[in-house]
Motif scaffolding. Structure first.
Motif, PDB file in Angstrom:
ATOM      1  N   THR A   7     -14.415 -25.423   9.928  1.00 15.60           N
ATOM      2  CA  THR A   7     -13.490 -25.878   8.894  1.00 15.60           C
ATOM      3  C   THR A   7     -14.236 -26.297   7.635  1.00 15.60           C
ATOM      4  O   THR A   7     -13.875 -25.919   6.512  1.00 15.60           O
ATOM      5  N   VAL A   8     -15.288 -27.077   7.814  1.00 16.36           N
ATOM      6  CA  VAL A   8     -16.081 -27.537   6.676  1.00 16.36           C
ATOM      7  C   VAL A   8     -16.771 -26.352   5.992  1.00 16.36           C
ATOM      8  O   VAL A   8     -16.778 -26.239   4.756  1.00 16.36           O
ATOM      9  N   ASP A   9     -17.344 -25.445   6.764  1.00 18.35           N
ATOM     10  CA  ASP A   9     -18.089 -24.328   6.196  1.00 18.35           C
ATOM     11  C   ASP A   9     -17.191 -23.359   5.432  1.00 18.35           C
ATOM     12  O   ASP A   9     -17.552 -22.880   4.353  1.00 18.35           O
ATOM     13  N   ASP A  10     -16.025 -23.041   5.988  1.00 15.03           N
ATOM     14  CA  ASP A  10     -15.136 -22.114   5.290  1.00 15.03           C
ATOM     15  C   ASP A  10     -14.741 -22.658   3.923  1.00 15.03           C
ATOM     16  O   ASP A  10     -14.678 -21.913   2.934  1.00 15.03           O
ATOM     17  N   ALA A  11     -14.497 -23.964   3.856  1.00 20.12           N
ATOM     18  CA  ALA A  11     -14.146 -24.567   2.570  1.00 20.12           C
ATOM     19  C   ALA A  11     -15.342 -24.577   1.624  1.00 20.12           C
ATOM     20  O   ALA A  11     -15.227 -24.221   0.441  1.00 20.12           O
ATOM     21  N   ALA A  12     -16.506 -24.976   2.135  1.00 16.26           N
ATOM     22  CA  ALA A  12     -17.695 -25.079   1.289  1.00 16.26           C
ATOM     23  C   ALA A  12     -18.118 -23.725   0.742  1.00 16.26           C
ATOM     24  O   ALA A  12     -18.651 -23.639  -0.371  1.00 16.26           O
ATOM     25  N   GLN A  13     -17.875 -22.664   1.489  1.00 20.26           N
ATOM     26  CA  GLN A  13     -18.292 -21.321   1.064  1.00 20.26           C
ATOM     27  C   GLN A  13     -17.199 -20.578   0.306  1.00 20.26           C
ATOM     28  O   GLN A  13     -17.396 -19.433  -0.081  1.00 20.26           O
ATOM     29  N   GLY A  14     -16.065 -21.210   0.101  1.00 22.66           N
ATOM     30  CA  GLY A  14     -14.993 -20.579  -0.651  1.00 22.66           C
ATOM     31  C   GLY A  14     -14.339 -19.418   0.059  1.00 22.66           C
ATOM     32  O   GLY A  14     -13.857 -18.473  -0.578  1.00 22.66           O
ATOM     33  N   VAL A  15     -14.288 -19.477   1.380  1.00 23.67           N
ATOM     34  CA  VAL A  15     -13.672 -18.393   2.157  1.00 23.67           C
ATOM     35  C   VAL A  15     -12.159 -18.405   1.927  1.00 23.67           C
ATOM     36  O   VAL A  15     -11.493 -19.411   2.133  1.00 23.67           O
ATOM     37  N   THR A  16     -11.632 -17.273   1.498  1.00 18.25           N
ATOM     38  CA  THR A  16     -10.195 -17.165   1.227  1.00 18.25           C
ATOM     39  C   THR A  16      -9.439 -16.529   2.375  1.00 18.25           C
ATOM     40  O   THR A  16      -8.237 -16.753   2.527  1.00 18.25           O
ATOM     41  N   ASP A  17     -10.148 -15.722   3.172  1.00 15.31           N
ATOM     42  CA  ASP A  17      -9.500 -14.982   4.263  1.00 15.31           C
ATOM     43  C   ASP A  17     -10.397 -15.000   5.487  1.00 15.31           C
ATOM     44  O   ASP A  17     -11.539 -14.524   5.437  1.00 15.31           O
ATOM     45  N   VAL A  18      -9.868 -15.552   6.571  1.00 10.87           N
ATOM     46  CA  VAL A  18     -10.604 -15.627   7.831  1.00 10.87           C
ATOM     47  C   VAL A  18     -10.110 -14.491   8.730  1.00 10.87           C
ATOM     48  O   VAL A  18      -8.930 -14.440   9.083  1.00 10.87           O
ATOM     49  N   ILE A  19     -11.015 -13.597   9.065  1.00 11.52           N
ATOM     50  CA  ILE A  19     -10.686 -12.441   9.902  1.00 11.52           C
ATOM     51  C   ILE A  19     -11.441 -12.582  11.206  1.00 11.52           C
ATOM     52  O   ILE A  19     -12.675 -12.543  11.238  1.00 11.52           O
ATOM     53  N   ARG A  20     -10.719 -12.784  12.298  1.00  9.84           N
ATOM     54  CA  ARG A  20     -11.340 -13.018  13.595  1.00  9.84           C
ATOM     55  C   ARG A  20     -10.373 -12.609  14.700  1.00  9.84           C
ATOM     56  O   ARG A  20      -9.198 -12.304  14.453  1.00  9.84           O
ATOM     57  N   GLY A  21     -10.832 -12.623  15.945  1.00  9.75           N
ATOM     58  CA  GLY A  21     -10.037 -12.151  17.068  1.00  9.75           C
ATOM     59  C   GLY A  21      -8.889 -13.080  17.432  1.00  9.75           C
ATOM     60  O   GLY A  21      -8.895 -14.274  17.117  1.00  9.75           O
ATOM     61  N   ARG A  22      -7.903 -12.511  18.125  1.00  7.11           N
ATOM     62  CA  ARG A  22      -6.731 -13.280  18.541  1.00  7.11           C
ATOM     63  C   ARG A  22      -7.071 -14.399  19.518  1.00  7.11           C
ATOM     64  O   ARG A  22      -6.273 -15.324  19.716  1.00  7.11           O
ATOM     65  N   ASP A  23      -8.245 -14.307  20.147  1.00  6.96           N
ATOM     66  CA  ASP A  23      -8.627 -15.367  21.068  1.00  6.96           C
ATOM     67  C   ASP A  23      -8.842 -16.699  20.347  1.00  6.96           C
ATOM     68  O   ASP A  23      -8.885 -17.749  20.993  1.00  6.96           O
ATOM     69  N   LEU A  24      -8.953 -16.679  19.022  1.00 10.31           N
ATOM     70  CA  LEU A  24      -9.146 -17.905  18.252  1.00 10.31           C
ATOM     71  C   LEU A  24      -7.874 -18.337  17.519  1.00 10.31           C
ATOM     72  O   LEU A  24      -7.913 -19.273  16.715  1.00 10.31           O
ATOM     73  N   PHE A  25      -6.762 -17.680  17.822  1.00 11.65           N
ATOM     74  CA  PHE A  25      -5.503 -18.034  17.159  1.00 11.65           C
ATOM     75  C   PHE A  25      -5.144 -19.496  17.406  1.00 11.65           C
ATOM     76  O   PHE A  25      -4.797 -20.230  16.476  1.00 11.65           O
ATOM     77  N   ALA A  26      -5.231 -19.944  18.653  1.00  6.95           N
ATOM     78  CA  ALA A  26      -4.845 -21.324  18.978  1.00  6.95           C
ATOM     79  C   ALA A  26      -5.719 -22.342  18.257  1.00  6.95           C
ATOM     80  O   ALA A  26      -5.243 -23.402  17.834  1.00  6.95           O
ATOM     81  N   ALA A  27      -6.997 -22.032  18.097  1.00  8.83           N
ATOM     82  CA  ALA A  27      -7.900 -22.959  17.422  1.00  8.83           C
ATOM     83  C   ALA A  27      -7.490 -23.204  15.982  1.00  8.83           C
ATOM     84  O   ALA A  27      -7.768 -24.276  15.417  1.00  8.83           O
ATOM     85  N   THR A  28      -6.801 -22.238  15.380  1.00  3.69           N
ATOM     86  CA  THR A  28      -6.396 -22.376  13.987  1.00  3.69           C
ATOM     87  C   THR A  28      -5.444 -23.545  13.789  1.00  3.69           C
ATOM     88  O   THR A  28      -5.412 -24.152  12.717  1.00  3.69           O
ATOM     89  N   HIS A  29      -4.672 -23.887  14.807  1.00  4.62           N
ATOM     90  CA  HIS A  29      -3.800 -25.066  14.703  1.00  4.62           C
ATOM     91  C   HIS A  29      -4.620 -26.315  14.391  1.00  4.62           C
ATOM     92  O   HIS A  29      -4.242 -27.132  13.543  1.00  4.62           O
ATOM     93  N   VAL A  30      -5.741 -26.476  15.081  1.00  3.33           N
ATOM     94  CA  VAL A  30      -6.616 -27.631  14.862  1.00  3.33           C
ATOM     95  C   VAL A  30      -7.288 -27.546  13.497  1.00  3.33           C
ATOM     96  O   VAL A  30      -7.389 -28.550  12.776  1.00  3.33           O
TER      97      VAL A  30
END
Length: 283
Positions: free
Chosen positions: A191-214
């Motif tokens: 969470t911290v890294d995506d913000a610090a690096q200016g990531v606008t779009d996170v592309i990853r597998g469906r196995d991490l869908f639930a983690a996105t809630h957190v």
């Protein structure tokens, strides 16, 4: 939703060689950014010092080059960003949103009151509210989910396939934000890294869908931007299991040694097909 200039990232853990499942995430992230004239970043998630290996970091870069994927700027290593995570953790601590936990995984597994969530048994709250915790003992730091959700209120995030998603971080319970054996957990670091690096779009597998809630909750608590999410299908092997290191998925290095043409792999992934006789989850 994302506009023209996008920043994506590929963020593997250097605990083994990359396999085709990794290649899929990397190719999709690379293609998304390049199609929009944006940036494709490489981040090495090496906070697990007990398992991370320099030879695997070199192998990751070698495998990406073999696939023809070039990233923008130097690769970022999480192990060199610990001060950022410590600062975020301290902010949550000052607001009374995290608490020390002394329980082991075995303790949690033995608890008859531990319900199950999408990632396994939920923490039953054994250490929540301890009057005088002994911080000299090995401990993790957990997010007090009830307090955090009450403070944040209703939250949403966008996924390319699912659309607008109502955040339900309570499904994962009081997640660990700093481990006993590492200064930060995946949830907080990403969470911290995506913000610090200016990531606008996170592309990853469906196995991490639930983690996105957190992650959506942490973004609100830390006043960080929320990227768009694109959770793609997973590659399934002949044994019916998704490709993963723990399942012994064949490494890209092995395919290279066998003379497999990387252009065939990339072309299939460009077209949304599973390469080399594998299949996609949901097919």
């Amino acid at each position: 939703m994302s506009l023209a200039l996008s920043t994506t990232r590929f963020a593997p853990s250097p605990t083994g060689r990359l396999h085709l499942g990794h290649a899929m995430s990397a190719v999709l992230s690379h293609d998304f950014a390049r199609a929009r004239g944006g940036r494709f970043l490489l981040r090495i998630e090496d906070i697990d010092s007990g398992r991370a290996r320099e030879e695997h970091i070199a192998g990751i870069e070698e495998d990406l080059c073999w696939l023809g994927l070039l990233w923008d700027g130097p690769a970022v290593r999480q192990s060199r960003r610990l001060a950022l995570y410590s600062e975020a953790l301290e902010r949550l601590k000052q607001r009374g949103l995290i608490y020390p936990c002394f329980c082991t995984r075995a303790d949690i597994a033995r608890s008859a009151t531990a319900p199950h969530g999408p990632e396994g048994p939920l923490y039953p709250g054994t250490c929540r509210g301890l009057a005088a915790p002994d911080l000299d003992r090995p401990h993790a730091w957990r997010l007090d989910m009830v307090k955090a959700m009450a403070l944040a209120g209703p939250l949403e995030w966008y996924d390319e396939q699912a659309g607008i998603v109502t955040a339900r971080p309570d499904l994962l319970g009081d997640v660990v934000l700093a481990r006993k054996d590492a200064p930060v957990s995946y949830h907080l670091a990403v969470t911290v890294d995506d913000a610090a690096q200016g990531v606008t779009d996170v592309i990853r597998g469906r196995d991490l869908f639930a983690a996105t809630h957190v992650h959506r909750l942490l973004q609100d608590l830390l006043t960080l931007p929320t990227p768009d999410y694109h959770h793609h299908a997973l590659l399934i092997g002949t044994d019916g299991e998704r490709l993963a290191k723990r399942h012994g998925a064949m490494a890209l290095a092995d395919l290279r040694a066998q003379g497999v043409d990387p252009k065939e792999i990339v072309a299939a992934l460009h077209e949304g097909r599973a390469p080399l006789g594998f299949r996609l989850s949901g097919d």
